[in-house]
Enzyme design. Structure first.
Site, PDB file in Angstrom:
ATOM      1  N   GLY A 146       0.825  -1.214   0.000  1.00 22.75           N
ATOM      2  CA  GLY A 146       0.000   0.000   0.000  1.00 22.75           C
ATOM      3  C   GLY A 146       0.853   1.256   0.000  1.00 22.75           C
ATOM      4  O   GLY A 146       0.551   2.238  -0.705  1.00 22.75           O
ATOM      5  N   TYR A 147       1.913   1.240   0.799  1.00 20.24           N
ATOM      6  CA  TYR A 147       2.852   2.372   0.851  1.00 20.24           C
ATOM      7  C   TYR A 147       3.465   2.593  -0.529  1.00 20.24           C
ATOM      8  O   TYR A 147       3.527   3.729  -1.027  1.00 20.24           O
ATOM      9  CB  TYR A 147       3.924   2.058   1.890  1.00 20.24           C
ATOM     10  N   CYS A 148       3.918   1.497  -1.162  1.00 18.09           N
ATOM     11  CA  CYS A 148       4.539   1.620  -2.491  1.00 18.09           C
ATOM     12  C   CYS A 148       3.555   2.231  -3.485  1.00 18.09           C
ATOM     13  O   CYS A 148       3.933   3.102  -4.291  1.00 18.09           O
ATOM     14  CB  CYS A 148       5.009   0.253  -2.984  1.00 18.09           C
ATOM     15  N   SER A 150       1.056   4.212  -2.831  1.00 19.65           N
ATOM     16  CA  SER A 150       0.833   5.637  -2.527  1.00 19.65           C
ATOM     17  C   SER A 150       2.004   6.483  -3.015  1.00 19.65           C
ATOM     18  O   SER A 150       1.822   7.597  -3.508  1.00 19.65           O
ATOM     19  CB  SER A 150       0.611   5.837  -1.027  1.00 19.65           C
TER      20      SER A 150
END
Ligand code: NAP
Length: 239
Positions: A146-148, A150
């Site tokens: 999810g971080y990647c 975003s």
């Protein structure tokens, strides 16, 4: 853009990489620096260190807070979007609320800041924006899906922004660090660069008018792979 004599604003300046970016901007000779954080009281130490620092409340997710910062910092010429969050989780099982929080801060928060400050940077120009992204915006690692995503969205936005402001006297730098030794990766057993080194290389690239920087040894190596063969980096990080 030569930073000597400029007026800078840094988001998430109270700790981690942001606090080091403040020190590097001061060392580069800025005239004034707005150090901002969700709770300006957490900036006491950063602000005490140098009389050029002005502490400001700023939550990048909150449009009212962003609008208030534009009013409070009308002389900004250099915007450094550093604020970020990380929720761990893989693409199939990660908590979707964590994915949404990462997207809200890392993508929409950075977008909010750019949209709000571009008119001001243009008026005060020439200006510059540095967006702190990550190497894994360019190819994902499984436990941070999810971080990647975003940061990949923020990377794409950074490219669109660079084109949109090219004729408005505003330079745009994307910074793509590897792992950094801050609270964000506390407890993760991996190679991590010193935040002071990462900050100094980002600010040097900003000063030199670069469009892209891989600001530590690990990201410099992986970045070279990406630039010659993006699929090879995807395979490398997936492994
Ligand atoms: N650490 C790494 O390995 C690594 C690698 C590549 C890129 N990065 C990027 O580098 C940047 C700095 O991260 P870091 O490593 O210094 O992490 P950190 O130590 O966790 O610091 C994150 C900073 O962002 C602030 N922040 C979070 N949400 C915010 C919001 N809505 N509004 C304003 N500020 C907010 C935090 O403020 P509070 O104190 O209020 O929480 C804190 O100052 C991030 O964009 C991160 O994604 C980090």
């Amino acid at each position: 853009m030569k930073l000597q004599g400029q007026t800078a604003l840094v988001t998430g300046a109270n700790r981690g990489l942001g606090a080091h970016l403040v020190q590097e901007l001061l060392a580069a000779g800025v005239l004034k620096l707005y150090a901002t954080a969700r709770d300006a009281r957490t900036l006491a130490e950063v602000a005490r260190a140098d009389s050029r620092v002005v502490a400001l409340d700023l939550d990048v997710v909150d449009p009212e807070s962003v609008a208030a910062a534009v009013q409070a910092a009308p002389d900004v010429t250099v915007l450094v979007n550093n604020a970020g969050v990380l929720a761990f989780g893989d693409v199939l099982t990660g908590d979707v609320e964590g994915f949404q929080r990462d997207m809200a801060t890392n993508y929409f928060g950075t977008l909010n800041m750019c949209r709000a400050f571009v008119p001001l940077l243009e008026r005060n120009g020439p200006g510059a924006i540095a967006n702190v992204l990550t190497l894994i915006a360019l190819a994902p690692v499984a436990p941070m899906a999810g971080y990647c995503a975003s940061k990949a969205a923020a990377h794409s936005m950074t490219q669109a922004l660079r084109a949109a402001v090219a004729t408005r006297g505003i330079e745009v730098l994307g910074a793509y660090p590897g792992g950094i030794d801050t609270d964000m990766l506390a407890g993760v057993d991996a190679d991590k660069a010193a935040p002071a080194v990462v900050a100094s290389r980002i600010i040097a690239a900003l000063n030199d008018g670069e469009s892209l920087v891989f600001p530590d040894d690990a990201s410099a190596g992986a970045g070279a792979v990406y630039l010659s063969d993006p699929v090879a980096l995807e395979r490398l990080l997936a492994g």
